[in-house]
Design a protein around this motif. Structure first.
Motif, mmCIF file in Angstrom:
data_model
loop_
_atom_site.group_PDB
_atom_site.id
_atom_site.type_symbol
_atom_site.label_atom_id
_atom_site.label_comp_id
_atom_site.label_asym_id
_atom_site.label_seq_id
_atom_site.Cartn_x
_atom_site.Cartn_y
_atom_site.Cartn_z
ATOM 1 N N TYR A 77 0.819 -1.196 0.000
ATOM 2 C CA TYR A 77 0.000 0.000 0.000
ATOM 3 C C TYR A 77 0.860 1.255 0.000
ATOM 4 C CZ TYR A 77 -4.460 2.225 0.291
ATOM 5 O OH TYR A 77 -5.577 2.933 -0.030
ATOM 6 N N MET A 112 0.567 4.143 -2.657
ATOM 7 C CA MET A 112 0.309 5.528 -2.261
ATOM 8 C C MET A 112 1.169 6.494 -3.066
ATOM 9 S SD MET A 112 -2.081 6.090 -0.072
ATOM 10 C CE MET A 112 -1.743 7.603 0.822
ATOM 11 N N GLY A 145 -0.210 11.015 6.299
ATOM 12 C CA GLY A 145 0.729 10.270 7.121
ATOM 13 C C GLY A 145 0.640 8.790 6.816
ATOM 14 N N GLU A 195 -1.238 6.591 7.986
ATOM 15 C CA GLU A 195 -2.455 5.899 8.400
ATOM 16 C C GLU A 195 -3.154 5.069 7.319
ATOM 17 O OE1 GLU A 195 -5.178 7.828 10.955
ATOM 18 O OE2 GLU A 195 -3.588 8.584 12.231
ATOM 19 N N PRO A 196 -3.303 5.560 6.079
ATOM 20 C CA PRO A 196 -4.008 4.715 5.113
ATOM 21 C C PRO A 196 -3.345 3.349 4.970
ATOM 22 C CG PRO A 196 -3.755 6.912 4.251
ATOM 23 C CD PRO A 196 -2.974 6.868 5.524
ATOM 24 N N LEU A 230 -4.058 1.235 7.953
ATOM 25 C CA LEU A 230 -5.433 0.724 7.920
ATOM 26 C C LEU A 230 -5.548 -0.451 6.969
ATOM 27 C CD1 LEU A 230 -7.980 3.642 7.812
ATOM 28 C CD2 LEU A 230 -7.379 2.103 9.651
ATOM 29 N N PHE A 231 -4.908 -0.308 5.822
ATOM 30 C CA PHE A 231 -4.981 -1.364 4.811
ATOM 31 C C PHE A 231 -4.358 -2.649 5.349
ATOM 32 C CE2 PHE A 231 -3.452 -3.573 1.009
ATOM 33 C CZ PHE A 231 -4.635 -3.654 0.302
ATOM 34 N N GLU A 240 -3.960 -3.540 8.421
ATOM 35 C CA GLU A 240 -4.802 -4.078 9.485
ATOM 36 C C GLU A 240 -6.006 -4.822 8.878
ATOM 37 O OE1 GLU A 240 -5.136 -5.145 12.980
ATOM 38 O OE2 GLU A 240 -3.454 -3.838 12.444
ATOM 39 N N ALA A 241 -6.615 -4.179 7.858
ATOM 40 C CA ALA A 241 -7.799 -4.789 7.237
ATOM 41 C C ALA A 241 -7.426 -6.119 6.580
ATOM 42 C CB ALA A 241 -8.392 -3.826 6.209
ATOM 43 N N GLU A 290 -6.978 -8.788 9.164
ATOM 44 C CA GLU A 290 -8.264 -9.288 9.663
ATOM 45 C C GLU A 290 -8.937 -10.206 8.653
ATOM 46 O OE1 GLU A 290 -11.128 -6.492 11.182
ATOM 47 O OE2 GLU A 290 -9.587 -5.714 12.534
ATOM 48 N N ASP A 291 -8.878 -9.805 7.364
ATOM 49 C CA ASP A 291 -9.465 -10.645 6.318
ATOM 50 C C ASP A 291 -8.847 -12.028 6.372
ATOM 51 O OD1 ASP A 291 -11.048 -8.708 5.437
ATOM 52 O OD2 ASP A 291 -9.880 -8.201 3.649
ATOM 53 N N ARG A 325 -9.028 -10.392 -2.730
ATOM 54 C CA ARG A 325 -10.043 -9.488 -3.250
ATOM 55 C C ARG A 325 -9.695 -8.052 -2.879
ATOM 56 N NH1 ARG A 325 -15.953 -9.910 -0.892
ATOM 57 N NH2 ARG A 325 -16.918 -8.144 -1.945
ATOM 58 N N ARG A 326 -9.296 -7.874 -1.613
ATOM 59 C CA ARG A 326 -8.976 -6.522 -1.161
ATOM 60 C C ARG A 326 -7.748 -5.996 -1.896
ATOM 61 N NH1 ARG A 326 -10.499 -3.499 3.220
ATOM 62 N NH2 ARG A 326 -11.582 -5.233 4.212
ATOM 63 N N ARG A 354 -7.647 0.151 -7.955
ATOM 64 C CA ARG A 354 -8.337 1.368 -7.595
ATOM 65 C C ARG A 354 -7.374 2.516 -7.282
ATOM 66 N NH1 ARG A 354 -13.512 2.859 -5.528
ATOM 67 N NH2 ARG A 354 -13.340 4.985 -6.270
ATOM 68 N N VAL A 355 -6.369 2.231 -6.434
ATOM 69 C CA VAL A 355 -5.542 3.314 -5.905
ATOM 70 C C VAL A 355 -4.823 4.113 -6.992
ATOM 71 C CG1 VAL A 355 -3.645 3.865 -4.366
ATOM 72 C CG2 VAL A 355 -5.335 2.169 -3.693
ATOM 73 N N PRO A 364 -14.624 -4.414 0.070
ATOM 74 C CA PRO A 364 -13.470 -3.700 0.611
ATOM 75 C C PRO A 364 -13.518 -2.209 0.269
ATOM 76 C CG PRO A 364 -12.782 -5.634 -0.603
ATOM 77 C CD PRO A 364 -14.246 -5.501 -0.798
ATOM 78 N N PRO A 399 -8.600 2.617 1.854
ATOM 79 C CA PRO A 399 -8.262 3.573 2.909
ATOM 80 C C PRO A 399 -7.874 4.950 2.373
ATOM 81 C CG PRO A 399 -7.122 1.509 3.279
ATOM 82 C CD PRO A 399 -7.792 1.388 1.960
ATOM 83 N N TYR A 407 -9.486 8.631 3.309
ATOM 84 C CA TYR A 407 -8.812 9.836 3.800
ATOM 85 C C TYR A 407 -9.053 11.024 2.892
ATOM 86 C CZ TYR A 407 -6.750 7.754 7.834
ATOM 87 O OH TYR A 407 -6.595 7.187 9.062
#
Lengths: 898, 106
Positions: free
Chosen positions: A20, A24, A36, A38-39, A42-43, A45-46, A49-50, A61-62, A69-70, B36, B39, B43
């Motif tokens: 990620y 970015m 910062g 954080e994104p 978060l990614f 962490e997500a 969890e998945d 998938r994520r 997408r990014v 999904p 993130p 933001y």
């Protein structure tokens, strides 16, 4: 929290963070600074969890969503920021050109069209790499990554009985139920199942089938749906209930032709009439993808051990469950107190070591081929880039940023990669049916039949294609954008001398990788040949065996079964061409059903007890001489050996391999040894040592005791027995006569097993090694082809670049032979370095495929010397054309090209 | 003024109280059935809402003593008003849909 291992979750977390952060980079620096870390956090962490909650596909998938997408959003954000900035600065005049991105894409398309030869070469090279890689992935996807077939599979655990020796076994249903009722906060569902072989008679020929006995909820827990009728109910399991059975749709079709009035129809299983109450859709199992065909109720009264499948309550981790379950009261068996234990079931195929090795090795090979293809593409682009340096220099001079040039070149590679991906998918599409033709055992076959080109595989292929295009395009693109403009402008005016150092290094790497692949293919092929032509130790081509299962209701006593077999042997011995017939259970036609395992200790020996494993065979007197297995020591069983009391040491014949392991001094006759397992200990007295037969060992290639066989006298019971017969040399096998003889005696005794000589059976048994050898050969062959073509192309290009220099050399009196040598050395040098490094790497890596190597050392000297010679030979062949072309350069013409 | 659906979901998730990024992401994903949610995009929306003073950022100490402070986000008074107005607008639209028999009448 994590249901899976914490280590896996950490790897996923770190990988996701890294990915990620990279993604970015598509956003503007101002935005990144404002957000910062954080994104990305978060990614990560997500994804973690998945992984823990929903498994690999959720993470995939994520990740795929983010990768798609990014960049789009990020570039959009940059553009929006740009527009705002422009709108704010009133000084700047309105700019009318279209978005730079679209312009670059258009330009890249034009560049691709402009050099069709290069584009086709790149697409084709990528197609080979991607096709192989995608085929390897599709196999893995349908085997290793396939979850167990249970609903809520992520919560499924095995509930096992842990003996005081540390061994785990299936628990008794009563213990399993008691444990679950004591831990309702941990386990919220329990299903039990076991199976036995039954003889099915009525409606067609007699067959033997697996009858699964399961708790009422089991069928719905494996996701089966009733096609007709109903599933099992608790009432069916009660004592005195009428016997009922649910059959699979496949059995319904094959046995009764999908008859509509099937519900209520009767079927004799072991001579007991069962009412068919339902037809189920596919009944998949946790047993490596095999399918169940008949499921009946697990009777409440029967307490034989059964596989206990338990579902943890949502949110209960395996660690928590393990400690809670271990604290439960132990259950008593006849010899031991067993504690409850839960373990994480492996994926469908993960537990099968050979499967895992083949899969992982195939995946590694797929990636090696892809890397080689990528290197070839990078080399082609480097060569092509040299002729474009001028164009790029002009772009730089006109104000294009280095990033813009990198982007432009990456677009070009990306556009060429897409047809490559499509072709690669087509190649995989061809490879998968080809793999199916090998008949590599029922488990592989089921796995290969399941391969569908679903979105996961298409997405994987696309992702791999773009990744390769990106990696392969990055080297030349960075070169194109970073070389100082002055150098590049000069480059247009003067020919470049020699191959670039980058190209040489890439050639060395790809030659090395191809050598690694060739070593693997050669070892696996060698192992296959060793299996194919191993001395079987008996007259396999003259021996025919058929497995017979007698319905226990019809033949209730040992005496009645003995009468049947005696009459059958008598009948069969009189068939034309038959030399002798006998009964036995163990070596042919099939083996591996019974294994002697536990702690082995030899009486009167200081040698510590060892964990050995031997195939068990049960044979009648005369079995060894029928098969032609010689005795090395001692003698065959006598009729009296079958009736030795269970408390006395059991007379046994052992194979030479087993004798060598048990008795170091070589004297075996008369010695006794003991095999103790948690539930019982049995003593054996050796009366003979027979020569090895190479049958079962074919499936355990590198096991130290692969040819260990423990022969015991045929027990009185004789439920399952093989009829073995030997024909005279060159006599045809009496397959149909044998069938007829069995049917004459009793038409309800199934003899539907595929009949054939033992040699044919053994040949089928090594279908999997044959498959592996073929797979690796194709991979390695394509890799070597890619290397040869790539090397030839790069050196040819270097020759064109050096035309002027070669012309001068020739004009100054150099001989054509000298020029040829110059070119050969130029190509051979990196190849030699690569091969040396490749063999070194191979020696370090081949121990990971040890599980596939039969009678071949992972560092087989013949392979390690032969492969370099082969690679060098191929390299020399690839260099012949460019070397000849170089020596034919016309000095006058070459000097005029200035 | 209508609010973009994604922004509405963010404001809606914050209606129960301040949330940090992770909580926000989770509640957004559960609101759209587990699809999904990216993130960075979250933001970006948050920054837009901040500039429009619908959402305010507050730094709080992390539960993990070694960890960096985590940003939490909360609705401003304006944000709450906007959310209520948007909810009312959506309710009106829903009523209209009901009126046209597109939805079952309660």
């Amino acid at each position: 929290m994590g249901r899976r291992g914490d280590r896996g979750a950490d790897v996923v977390h770190r990988g996701a963070l890294w990915l990620y952060r990279l993604l970015m980079g598509c956003y503007s620096r101002a935005f990144r600074d404002a957000c910062g870390p954080e994104p990305a956090a978060l990614f990560g962490e997500a994804c973690r969890e998945d992984w823990s909650r929903r498994g690999f596909l959720a993470v995939a998938r994520r990740v795929v969503a983010a990768v798609l997408r990014v960049p789009v959003d990020g570039l959009g954000e940059r553009r929006a920021r740009h527009r705002e900035a422009r709108a704010r600065s009133t000084a700047e005049a309105p700019h009318r050109s279209g978005p730079a991105l679209a312009a670059d894409l258009r330009h890249a398309f034009r560049a691709v069209r402009h050099r069709p030869g290069l584009s086709v070469a790149i697409s084709a090279t990528l197609a080979v790499g991607i096709g192989i890689n995608s085929a390897a992935f599709s196999v893995i996807d349908s085997t290793l990554l396939r979850p167990l077939p249970y609903v809520n599979a992520s919560r499924v655990v095995w509930l096992e009985a842990l003996a005081s020796s540390g061994q785990t076994t299936d628990p008794r249903p009563s213990s399993a139920r008691a444990w679950v009722s004591e831990a309702p906060q941990i386990i919220d569902r329990l299903e039990l199942r076991r199976w036995r072989t039954v003889v099915v008679t009525g409606a067609g020929a007699a067959t033997s089938e697996l009858l699964v006995e399961a708790t009422p909820g089991y069928l719905s827990s494996i996701g089966a749906r009733p096609v007709r009728g109903r599933f099992l109910s608790p009432a069916d399991a009660q004592t005195g209930a009428a016997p009922v059975v649910v059959i699979s749709a496949a059995l319904w079709r094959s046995r009764v032709g999908a008859r509509a009035d099937i519900i209520g129809a009767r079927m004799a299983l072991d001579d007991v009439m069962y009412a068919i109450v339902g037809v189920a859709s596919e009944m998949r199992t946790d047993n490596a993808g095999l399918e169940f065909r008949m499921v009946g109720p697990l009777a409440d009264t029967s307490d034989e051990p059964a596989r206990a499948v338990a579902w943890l309550r949502p949110g209960v981790s395996l660690e928590v469950a393990q400690s809670a379950i271990a604290a439960l009261a132990p259950a008593a068996t006849s010899t031991d107190l067993v504690r409850a234990h839960v373990s994480h079931p492996t994926k469908l195929f993960w537990g099968v070591k050979e499967f895992r090795t083949i899969n992982l090795a195939a995946a590694a090979a797929g990636w090696l081929v892809l890397i080689i293809a990528g290197i070839n593409v990078a080399n082609m682009l480097l060569a092509a880039g040299q002729t474009r340096l001028g164009e790029l220099a002009v772009r730089r001079a006109l104000g294009a940023s280095p990033w813009r040039i990198v982007r432009l070149l990456l677009f070009e590679t990306g556009i060429r990669a897409l047809p490559g991906a499509a072709l690669g998918l087509a190649l995989a599409w061809v490879l998968v049916p080809w793999m199916r033709t090998f008949n590599a055992g029922p488990q592989w076959q089921t796995a290969l039949e399941r391969i569908r080109f679903d979105p996961v595989i298409v997405a994987y292929t696309l992702g791999v294609a773009l990744l390769t295009a990106f990696a392969a395009g990055l080297v030349p693109a960075l070169r194109g954008s970073l070389t100082p403009a002055s150098d590049r402008l000069k480059a247009t005016a003067r020919s470049v001398s020699g191959m670039k150092r980058g190209a040489s290094a890439l050639l060395a790497v790809e030659t090395g990788l191809a050598a690694v692949l060739l070593v693997a293919a050669s070892l696996v092929g060698h192992a296959f040949l060793a299996m194919r032509f191993a001395d079987r130790g008996f007259a396999a081509d003259r021996v025919l065996g058929v497995r017979l299962t007698l319905p226990p209701q019809r033949y209730p006593t040992p005496a009645s079964r003995a009468v049947f077999f005696d009459r059958l042997i008598d009948d069969v011995s009189r068939l034309p061409g038959v030399e002798r017939a006998n009964i036995g259970y163990g070596v042919v036609p099939r083996t591996g059903d019974f294994i002697a395992t536990g702690h082995w200790s030899v009486a009167g020996s200081a040698q510590a007890a060892a964990d050995l494993l031997a195939t068990r065979a049960f044979v009648a007197p005369g079995y060894f001489s029928l098969l032609g297995i010689p005795f090395l020591q001692g003698e065959d069983f006598s009729v009296a050996d079958a009736t030795v009391s269970p408390d006395a040491p059991q007379p046994t014949v052992i194979s030479r391999s087993l004798a060598a392991q048990l008795f170091a001094d070589g004297v075996a006759i008369g010695r006794t040894f003991q095999i103790s397992s948690p539930t019982r200990a049995t003593r054996y007295r050796v009366i003979g040592v027979a020569a090895d037969v190479r049958v079962w060992g074919l499936l355990l290639p590198n096991s130290a005791n692969r040819d260990a066989v423990l022969y015991s006298p045929m027990p009185e019971k004789r439920y399952f027995t093989d009829l073995i017969l030997r024909v005279r040399p060159n006599a045809p096998l009496p397959v149909s006569e044998l069938r007829a003889a069995i049917a004459r005696l009793d038409p309800d005794v199934p003899s539907d097993d595929e009949l054939g000589s033992a040699a044919k059976g053994l040949d089928e048994m090594i279908g999997r090694p044959r498959f592996t050898a073929a797979l690796f050969s194709v991979f390695a062959g394509l890799a070597v082809l890619l290397v040869g073509v790539g090397l030839s192309a790069v050196v040819s290009h270097a020759v064109v670049q050096r035309t002027r220099e070669i012309g001068i050399r020739l004009a100054l009196g150099a001989r054509p032979g000298g020029v040829q040598r110059l070119i050969l050395v130029q190509g051979l040098k990196p190849a030699l370095v690569g091969v040396a490094a490749g063999i070194g790497t191979a020696i370090a890596l081949t121990r990971f495929i040890r599980a596939l190597l039969y009678d071949v050392s992972p560092t087989d000297p013949l392979t390690m010397m032969g492969v370099p010679l082969l690679v060098i030979g191929i390299v020399v062949v690839a260099l012949v054309t460019p070397a000849l072309r170089a020596s034919r350069v016309d000095p006058i013409a070459a000097l005029r090209t200035e | 003024m209508p609010i973009a659906p994604r922004d509405y979901l963010i404001l809606f998730a914050l209606a129960d109280g301040p949330l940090h990024g992770h909580g926000l992401l989770k509640s957004l994903e559960s609101a759209v059935g587990g699809v999904p949610f990216d993130p960075a995009n979250l933001y970006r929306s948050l920054r837009k809402l901040e500039r429009a003073t619908l959402v305010a950022e507050a730094r709080t100490a992390s539960n993990d003593p070694a960890g960096a402070p985590r940003r939490t986000y909360q609705l401003t008074r304006l944000g709450r008003t906007a959310l209520a107005a948007e909810a009312a607008r959506l309710a009106r639209l829903t009523d209209a849909a009901r009126h046209k028999k597109l939805l079952p009448v309660r």
